[in-house]
Motif scaffolding. Structure first.
Motif, PDB file in Angstrom:
ATOM      1  N   VAL B 180     -10.508 -35.890  21.338  1.00  0.00           N
ATOM      2  CA  VAL B 180     -10.337 -34.325  21.177  1.00  0.00           C
ATOM      3  C   VAL B 180      -8.943 -34.056  21.618  1.00  0.00           C
ATOM      4  O   VAL B 180      -8.458 -33.159  21.043  1.00  0.00           O
ATOM      5  N   MET B 181      -8.098 -34.770  22.290  1.00  0.00           N
ATOM      6  CA  MET B 181      -6.648 -34.658  22.471  1.00  0.00           C
ATOM      7  C   MET B 181      -5.818 -34.897  21.380  1.00  0.00           C
ATOM      8  O   MET B 181      -4.827 -34.522  21.381  1.00  0.00           O
ATOM      9  N   GLU B 182      -6.505 -35.428  20.285  1.00  0.00           N
ATOM     10  CA  GLU B 182      -6.092 -35.794  18.855  1.00  0.00           C
ATOM     11  C   GLU B 182      -6.413 -34.911  18.008  1.00  0.00           C
ATOM     12  O   GLU B 182      -6.176 -34.935  16.803  1.00  0.00           O
ATOM     13  N   ASN B 183      -7.247 -33.687  18.316  1.00  0.00           N
ATOM     14  CA  ASN B 183      -7.606 -32.797  17.561  1.00  0.00           C
ATOM     15  C   ASN B 183      -8.834 -33.348  16.693  1.00  0.00           C
ATOM     16  O   ASN B 183      -8.830 -32.913  15.341  1.00  0.00           O
ATOM     17  N   LYS B 184      -9.411 -34.503  16.966  1.00  0.00           N
ATOM     18  CA  LYS B 184      -9.942 -35.377  16.134  1.00  0.00           C
ATOM     19  C   LYS B 184     -11.863 -35.229  16.590  1.00  0.00           C
ATOM     20  O   LYS B 184     -11.887 -35.335  17.688  1.00  0.00           O
ATOM     21  N   ALA B 185     -12.475 -35.346  15.551  1.00  0.00           N
ATOM     22  CA  ALA B 185     -14.095 -35.655  16.228  1.00  0.00           C
ATOM     23  C   ALA B 185     -14.057 -37.078  16.723  1.00  0.00           C
ATOM     24  O   ALA B 185     -13.299 -38.134  16.420  1.00  0.00           O
ATOM     25  N   PRO B 186     -15.046 -37.431  17.563  1.00  0.00           N
ATOM     26  CA  PRO B 186     -16.168 -36.433  17.980  1.00  0.00           C
ATOM     27  C   PRO B 186     -15.840 -35.504  19.089  1.00  0.00           C
ATOM     28  O   PRO B 186     -16.937 -34.559  19.254  1.00  0.00           O
ATOM     29  N   GLY B 187     -14.729 -35.550  19.588  1.00  0.00           N
ATOM     30  CA  GLY B 187     -14.363 -34.605  20.651  1.00  0.00           C
ATOM     31  C   GLY B 187     -14.103 -33.405  20.110  1.00  0.00           C
ATOM     32  O   GLY B 187     -14.595 -32.147  20.659  1.00  0.00           O
ATOM     33  N   ALA B 188     -13.318 -33.129  19.124  1.00  0.00           N
ATOM     34  CA  ALA B 188     -13.339 -31.780  18.301  1.00  0.00           C
ATOM     35  C   ALA B 188     -14.561 -31.557  17.267  1.00  0.00           C
ATOM     36  O   ALA B 188     -14.662 -32.688  16.651  1.00  0.00           O
ATOM     37  N   SER B 189     -15.059 -30.457  17.422  1.00  0.00           N
ATOM     38  CA  SER B 189     -16.130 -30.442  16.808  1.00  0.00           C
ATOM     39  C   SER B 189     -16.311 -30.301  15.220  1.00  0.00           C
ATOM     40  O   SER B 189     -15.194 -29.768  14.586  1.00  0.00           O
ATOM     41  N   GLU B 190     -16.979 -30.845  14.467  1.00  0.00           N
ATOM     42  CA  GLU B 190     -16.899 -30.743  13.029  1.00  0.00           C
ATOM     43  C   GLU B 190     -17.997 -29.743  12.541  1.00  0.00           C
ATOM     44  O   GLU B 190     -18.145 -29.482  11.280  1.00  0.00           O
ATOM     45  N   MET B 191     -18.869 -29.061  13.588  1.00  0.00           N
ATOM     46  CA  MET B 191     -19.896 -28.043  13.218  1.00  0.00           C
ATOM     47  C   MET B 191     -18.906 -26.820  12.467  1.00  0.00           C
ATOM     48  O   MET B 191     -17.761 -26.769  12.531  1.00  0.00           O
ATOM     49  N   VAL B 192     -19.850 -26.070  11.978  1.00  0.00           N
ATOM     50  CA  VAL B 192     -19.186 -24.812  11.142  1.00  0.00           C
ATOM     51  C   VAL B 192     -19.931 -23.664  11.658  1.00  0.00           C
ATOM     52  O   VAL B 192     -21.216 -23.778  12.087  1.00  0.00           O
ATOM     53  N   ILE B 193     -19.174 -22.355  11.488  1.00  0.00           N
ATOM     54  CA  ILE B 193     -19.917 -21.042  11.350  1.00  0.00           C
ATOM     55  C   ILE B 193     -19.980 -20.353  10.145  1.00  0.00           C
ATOM     56  O   ILE B 193     -18.981 -20.656   9.410  1.00  0.00           O
ATOM     57  N   LEU B 194     -21.246 -20.009   9.598  1.00  0.00           N
ATOM     58  CA  LEU B 194     -21.542 -19.802   8.434  1.00  0.00           C
ATOM     59  C   LEU B 194     -21.472 -18.090   8.488  1.00  0.00           C
ATOM     60  O   LEU B 194     -21.914 -17.462   9.408  1.00  0.00           O
ATOM     61  N   SER B 195     -20.597 -17.499   7.468  1.00  0.00           N
ATOM     62  CA  SER B 195     -20.468 -15.965   7.206  1.00  0.00           C
ATOM     63  C   SER B 195     -20.882 -15.587   6.134  1.00  0.00           C
ATOM     64  O   SER B 195     -21.122 -16.349   5.254  1.00  0.00           O
ATOM     65  N   LYS B 228     -19.832 -20.090   3.426  1.00  0.00           N
ATOM     66  CA  LYS B 228     -20.003 -18.233   3.288  1.00  0.00           C
ATOM     67  C   LYS B 228     -21.209 -18.239   2.348  1.00  0.00           C
ATOM     68  O   LYS B 228     -21.498 -19.318   1.575  1.00  0.00           O
ATOM     69  N   ALA B 229     -22.224 -17.502   2.745  1.00  0.00           N
ATOM     70  CA  ALA B 229     -23.341 -17.118   1.727  1.00  0.00           C
ATOM     71  C   ALA B 229     -23.175 -15.756   1.191  1.00  0.00           C
ATOM     72  O   ALA B 229     -22.475 -14.847   1.719  1.00  0.00           O
ATOM     73  N   PRO B 230     -24.032 -15.606   0.114  1.00  0.00           N
ATOM     74  CA  PRO B 230     -23.951 -14.247  -0.524  1.00  0.00           C
ATOM     75  C   PRO B 230     -24.612 -13.040   0.455  1.00  0.00           C
ATOM     76  O   PRO B 230     -25.572 -13.395   1.029  1.00  0.00           O
ATOM     77  N   PHE B 231     -24.072 -12.111   0.459  1.00  0.00           N
ATOM     78  CA  PHE B 231     -24.349 -10.816   1.049  1.00  0.00           C
ATOM     79  C   PHE B 231     -25.128 -10.086  -0.042  1.00  0.00           C
ATOM     80  O   PHE B 231     -24.531  -9.787  -1.242  1.00  0.00           O
TER      81      PHE B 231
END
Lengths: 481, 481
Positions: B180-195, B228-231
């Motif tokens: 995470v101190m290198e801004n890398k996974a697995p410490g930094a998340s690779e999950m996403v937010i969908l909008s 993203k998903a269609p609205f």
């Protein structure tokens, strides 16, 4: 409306004279250990609705005064932590109360504008009499925001927009316009911000990507693949390690240039703190910062100096980077904390995007905080608080030298000639915890940073008499256990 | 301190009676066109130090009152835009002035705490009497922040920490702590937010990655590779296109499920606005939102409802998502704007990280804004403003139906049974610009959104008499040119 109960009346009674006389002569200890029973109970109740895992104690701000913070149990602690370095002029400062009671303040609170669309007619005056009057040398423009993270992120945005507009011939391309809606290059930038090991620049997603202080600050949060460079690890006392420290700084600069030259992505900006605060109060010399300025200029990289914690007088200069004697000023300087307002300064008009609605959001700052910042600035100037902080800092530093010489618990005393912005390392995290708790129980509220450091962050109204009380208690706690 | 000059005195004189009588009977036009000469001059001066590219006119908030905003030239415009939907109770509301003058407010301004370390003893009371009393059904906890962007980003952080802690067996691994101190996974998340397409969730780096409103909001800023998903694109009037709209929403839900099922990265949360405001005031039906709730539950994804613009009464419910009749509440609801304070609500205690200093920053909100929010909430409840907004909205909608029927410039009138949260499309961006400017010159301040929409965002104190004035001017401007 809720009516003021008894302690609130103090606020009304305060005036410039009574304010100082209302400070106790020494800490007042009402309970055996801190947090006391009432503080514990209130915190437990708060925890039912709000994340209270980091609470030290519950405070009673109505009964806090000057350099003394009152907790819910009536203990009055000499505060050398000051809300994580964000209280400039003590609690219930009468000048700030006057500003808070003014019609301008009341109007700003109840009529909060969308500043970039419907700015208030007196916003320029408020800025020019306050935040802009305090602008670092070479800077005469400002963007206002809401917190240190927000200040840094809007500065990063300015940096990205500036660098891309320098590369762009004419208008945005169709490919840029469509790819950006997919979060993809070329519309979404692949440029990066470079920060330093152990730095702290905030906790929102962009600022957190430049924060390198502690894993717990970053774990489980997505981060941009932005690079970091080594920050000098100086040895103390400085006069004993002059040659070694110079070599360390030269090597860090060499490594920085190598990272810049070998970066596969364009570095839009380098961001640096004058003192890495959350990361452990790590200092570097003017030589190092001059080198960073030179390298960034040479490679067309913007230099952002993050003065969120170091700014507004505590280092014995109004802005800490004024210690560096740079040939040319930084490109942007960010601020927050002691100014209560937040934002960044700049001089180059090209750092303001040509198109409207790019550096933009609903509020774009908060005039009520700019009004408060103006009152803070005026008081600092009128009472010559930067110079007095420099003097008290020297006195404090000498006192700490005496204590450090008497114990093997403390090393690496640092911050000489840097106002009250002083820190030292403890021999372990456990020793630090015991010293901080011991001081708290004796009436001094103090904070740590990094792995084993204790940092001092008193108000700008901290005087020799406060230093004496602090030094006595610290010495007692340190030597007696 | 600066002394109050003449107009400031009005603030002191105001009381509940005088406040309403101080509203003009109709817009007052002092100059031929808006912005007037003084406004132009002040804006030019402001531009020397502050990005003023988006300024519509310079306002005089001291002389603004109720639903009328005064500009620097003395024009008084009926305001149906209200600082981009963020003025709940009109200008210089006497109840808010009273709150702003209170000792509690003054103390909160001059003694701003680091809330998560040294919370003030009355913070829980302030929350429980205000923000938490207003919490959506099923929610009894809160995290406070400073703006809509900040509210959404802290909600995203809560979502990432929650999802990772569900997957994690025991403590953080060494690999997580170092990567995470290198801004890398697995410490930094690779999950996403969908909008959703056309959504707007803010402009900081994480929130901007979920914003899909317009290219100009996003260009040149790095973005996370989030999906993203269609609205739904609904057709109006709704009763004519019931079957078609249902098919459109079913297809959007199908596409959403397909994106979820085929995502190579885990989706931590879906974020959605009840009405996509900046993106063009795009509505969807309860059927669609119920479907989104079902799909997110089925797939273990958190649902964040972004009520930054829709919340606090304007839609005829206190929270817009209360229109949806969900079987189970959203996981988090974010708020800002009309509440002046910002943050997110939640019910599940696991959305609060187990370790301290993870959901954390210096200020963690601002008690002065929470005090203001409490006064806003009390006034809304005591004066039954949500119901009155629903009624005035119905009246306004009918009036707009009449106008839309008379012109081919306007289509897609929407927001029926949705309080005053009403919008329609213009036949072109040019027509929209002319109508908005025409109304401004006749004394109505109105705002657009999306490519061709006009959105109404009056205060909660907007009455039938204001609606009549607005409708008359709009009809005149529309039909006469």
């Amino acid at each position: 409306m809720l009516r003021a109960t008894k302690p609130y009346h103090r606020l009304i009674r305060f005036n410039s004279t009574k304010y100082f006389s209302a400070e106790p002569k020494a800490p007042i200890l009402a309970t055996g250990a801190i947090p006391g029973p009432k503080s514990k109970q209130l915190n437990q109740e708060l925890g039912q609705v709000y994340d209270n895992g980091a609470t030290y104690f519950v405070a009673d701000y109505f009964n806090s005064v000057g350099n003394y913070i009152s907790d819910a149990d009536g203990n009055k602690l000499l505060d050398v932590y000051c809300q994580i370095s964000s209280i400039p002029l003590g609690y219930n400062n009468p000048k700030l109360i006057e500003a808070a009671r003014s019609d301008e303040m009341v109007s700003s609170i109840v009529n909060r504008p969308a500043l970039a669309c419907f700015p208030q007619s007196n916003y320029k005056d408020i800025l020019e009499q306050g935040l802009l009057a305090a602008a670092p040398p070479g800077m005469n423009k400002i963007w206002t925001s809401l917190s240190g993270s927000d200040a840094n992120e809007t500065a990063y945005k300015a940096a990205f927009m500036y660098q891309h507009s320098k590369l762009r011939k004419g208008e945005f391309t169709q490919e840029e316009l469509s790819s950006v809606m997919e979060n993809k290059a070329p519309g979404a930038s692949e440029m990066v911000i470079l920060s330093f090991e152990k730095s702290f620049h905030g906790r929102l997603f962009g600022s957190l990507s430049t924060t390198r202080s502690k894993a717990i600050h970053k774990l489980d949060i997505p981060a941009f693949p932005w690079p970091k460079a080594p920050f000098p690890k100086l040895k103390y006392p400085l006069n004993e390690f002059e040659a070694e420290n110079r070599i360390e700084e030269e090597e860090c600069l060499k490594e920085l240039e190598s990272i810049i030259e070998n970066s596969s992505k364009q570095i839009a900006a380098v961001v640096v703190e004058p003192v890495q605060s959350e990361g452990g109060d790590n200092h570097a010399s003017s030589f190092f910062f001059q080198g960073v300025r030179e390298l960034t200029k040479k490679h067309g990289i913007l230099l952002i100096v993050d003065e969120v914690q170091t700014g507004v007088g505590a280092t014995g200069k109004f802005w800490a980077h004024q210690h560096w004697n740079l040939d040319s000023p930084p490109d942007m300087v960010t601020f927050s904390k002691k100014f209560q307002a937040a934002g960044f300064y700049f001089g180059n008009p090209d750092l303001q995007p040509k198109q409207p609605f790019r550096q933009f959001n609903t509020w774009c700052g908060d005039p009520s905080k700019a009004i408060l910042a103006r009152a803070i600035y005026k008081e600092i100037v009128e009472s010559d608080l930067v110079n007095s902080t420099a003097k008290v800092g020297d006195y404090l530093f000498k006192g700490l030298q005496t204590i450090v010489a008497k114990t093997d618990k403390f090393t690496n005393l640092r911050g000489e000639n840097f106002g009250t912005f002083i820190a030292w390392d403890c021999s372990s995290a456990d020793v630090r915890a015991k010293v901080i708790q011991g001081c708290k129980d004796r009436g001094v509220n103090m904070g740590g940073c990094g792995d084993v450091a204790i940092r001092l962050r008193p108000t700008l109204l901290f005087e020799k008499k406060h230093a004496d009380i602090f030094l006595n208690i610290l010495e007692d706690v340190t030597l007696s256990s």
